[in-house]
Design a protein around this motif. Structure first.
Motif, PDB file in Angstrom:
ATOM      1  N   ASP A   1       0.818  -1.215   0.000  1.00  0.00           N
ATOM      2  CA  ASP A   1       0.000   0.000   0.000  1.00  0.00           C
ATOM      3  C   ASP A   1       0.850   1.262   0.000  1.00  0.00           C
ATOM      4  OD1 ASP A   1      -2.638  -1.329   2.175  1.00  0.00           O
ATOM      5  OD2 ASP A   1      -2.323  -1.476   0.004  1.00  0.00           O
ATOM      6  N   SER A   2       1.996   1.196   0.639  1.00  0.00           N
ATOM      7  CA  SER A   2       2.841   2.382   0.787  1.00  0.00           C
ATOM      8  C   SER A   2       3.445   2.857  -0.530  1.00  0.00           C
ATOM      9  CB  SER A   2       3.954   2.111   1.793  1.00  0.00           C
ATOM     10  OG  SER A   2       4.739   1.013   1.376  1.00  0.00           O
ATOM     11  N   VAL A   3       3.449   1.995  -1.559  1.00  0.00           N
ATOM     12  CA  VAL A   3       4.078   2.383  -2.826  1.00  0.00           C
ATOM     13  C   VAL A   3       3.108   2.385  -3.994  1.00  0.00           C
ATOM     14  CG1 VAL A   3       6.269   1.423  -2.003  1.00  0.00           C
ATOM     15  CG2 VAL A   3       4.826   0.065  -3.535  1.00  0.00           C
ATOM     16  N   LYS A   4       1.861   2.002  -3.766  1.00  0.00           N
ATOM     17  CA  LYS A   4       0.872   1.971  -4.845  1.00  0.00           C
ATOM     18  C   LYS A   4       0.730   3.338  -5.485  1.00  0.00           C
ATOM     19  CE  LYS A   4      -2.147  -1.848  -3.495  1.00  0.00           C
ATOM     20  NZ  LYS A   4      -3.453  -2.229  -2.889  1.00  0.00           N
ATOM     21  N   GLY A   5       0.731   3.336  -6.800  1.00  0.00           N
ATOM     22  CA  GLY A   5       0.594   4.584  -7.530  1.00  0.00           C
ATOM     23  C   GLY A   5       1.906   5.324  -7.743  1.00  0.00           C
ATOM     24  N   ARG A   6       2.964   4.888  -7.069  1.00  0.00           N
ATOM     25  CA  ARG A   6       4.276   5.524  -7.219  1.00  0.00           C
ATOM     26  C   ARG A   6       5.315   4.591  -7.843  1.00  0.00           C
ATOM     27  NH1 ARG A   6       7.118   7.021  -2.904  1.00  0.00           N
ATOM     28  NH2 ARG A   6       6.273   5.417  -1.503  1.00  0.00           N
ATOM     29  N   PHE A   7       5.232   3.322  -7.520  1.00  0.00           N
ATOM     30  CA  PHE A   7       6.214   2.333  -7.996  1.00  0.00           C
ATOM     31  C   PHE A   7       5.560   1.420  -9.024  1.00  0.00           C
ATOM     32  CE2 PHE A   7       9.140   2.063  -3.986  1.00  0.00           C
ATOM     33  CZ  PHE A   7       9.260   3.449  -3.994  1.00  0.00           C
ATOM     34  N   THR A   8       6.369   0.947  -9.977  1.00  0.00           N
ATOM     35  CA  THR A   8       5.897   0.004 -10.977  1.00  0.00           C
ATOM     36  C   THR A   8       6.929  -1.099 -11.158  1.00  0.00           C
ATOM     37  OG1 THR A   8       4.708   1.753 -12.161  1.00  0.00           O
ATOM     38  CG2 THR A   8       5.113  -0.308 -13.344  1.00  0.00           C
ATOM     39  N   ILE A   9       6.490  -2.344 -11.022  1.00  0.00           N
ATOM     40  CA  ILE A   9       7.364  -3.482 -11.280  1.00  0.00           C
ATOM     41  C   ILE A   9       7.069  -4.001 -12.677  1.00  0.00           C
ATOM     42  CG2 ILE A   9       5.766  -5.152 -10.220  1.00  0.00           C
ATOM     43  CD1 ILE A   9       8.235  -6.746  -9.297  1.00  0.00           C
ATOM     44  N   SER A  10       8.122  -4.381 -13.388  1.00  0.00           N
ATOM     45  CA  SER A  10       7.941  -4.928 -14.727  1.00  0.00           C
ATOM     46  C   SER A  10       9.029  -5.960 -14.995  1.00  0.00           C
ATOM     47  CB  SER A  10       7.993  -3.824 -15.787  1.00  0.00           C
ATOM     48  OG  SER A  10       9.239  -3.159 -15.759  1.00  0.00           O
ATOM     49  N   ARG A  11       8.796  -6.748 -16.035  1.00  0.00           N
ATOM     50  CA  ARG A  11       9.706  -7.848 -16.339  1.00  0.00           C
ATOM     51  C   ARG A  11       9.972  -7.899 -17.828  1.00  0.00           C
ATOM     52  NH1 ARG A  11       8.502 -14.006 -14.243  1.00  0.00           N
ATOM     53  NH2 ARG A  11      10.493 -14.941 -14.832  1.00  0.00           N
TER      54      ARG A  11
END
Length: 121
Positions: free
Chosen positions: A59-69
């Motif tokens: 929850d603390s990073v939702k909307g700010r961080f994006t994980i991708s592969r």
């Protein structure tokens, strides 16, 4: 084997992109990023399902961080935007022998060495 890179010093509000080169493991392995601040336990940041590609975030990073592969490059990324002082930590990438994402560090099988992210206020 996992090799994380991309950490550094950034001002609050800035951005960084972390990379984790993955060698070995299974094609359908789940991948994730965790972090550990001084004096605190390691905490889940984001994960990506090895089969579906669906993503999960703290929850603390939702909307700010994006994980991708990027499967072609065997690399997982963590794009971090609007960084806050509280994001300061050592960031670790992890992989699993399964495809599903767990937020519990003990459920992950392989770990990278960590990369330090320092956010100045």
């Amino acid at each position: 084997q996992l090799q994380a890179s991309g950490g550094g010093l950034v001002q609050a509000g800035g951005s960084l992109r972390l990379s984790c080169a993955v060698s070995g493991g299974t094609f359908t392995a789940a991948l994730a990023w965790f972090r550990q601040a001084p004096g605190k336990e390691r905490e889940f940041v984001a994960g990506i399902n090895g089969l579906s590609g669906s993503t999960t975030y703290a929850d603390s990073v939702k909307g700010r961080f994006t994980i991708s592969r990027d499967r072609a490059k065997n690399t997982v990324y963590l794009q971090m935007n609007t960084l806050e002082f509280e994001d300061t930590a050592i960031y670790f990438c992890a992989s699993s022998n399964t495809y599903f994402v767990s937020s519990r560090a003990q459920n992950w099988d392989y770990w990278g060495q960590g990369t330090l992210v320092t956010v100045s206020s």
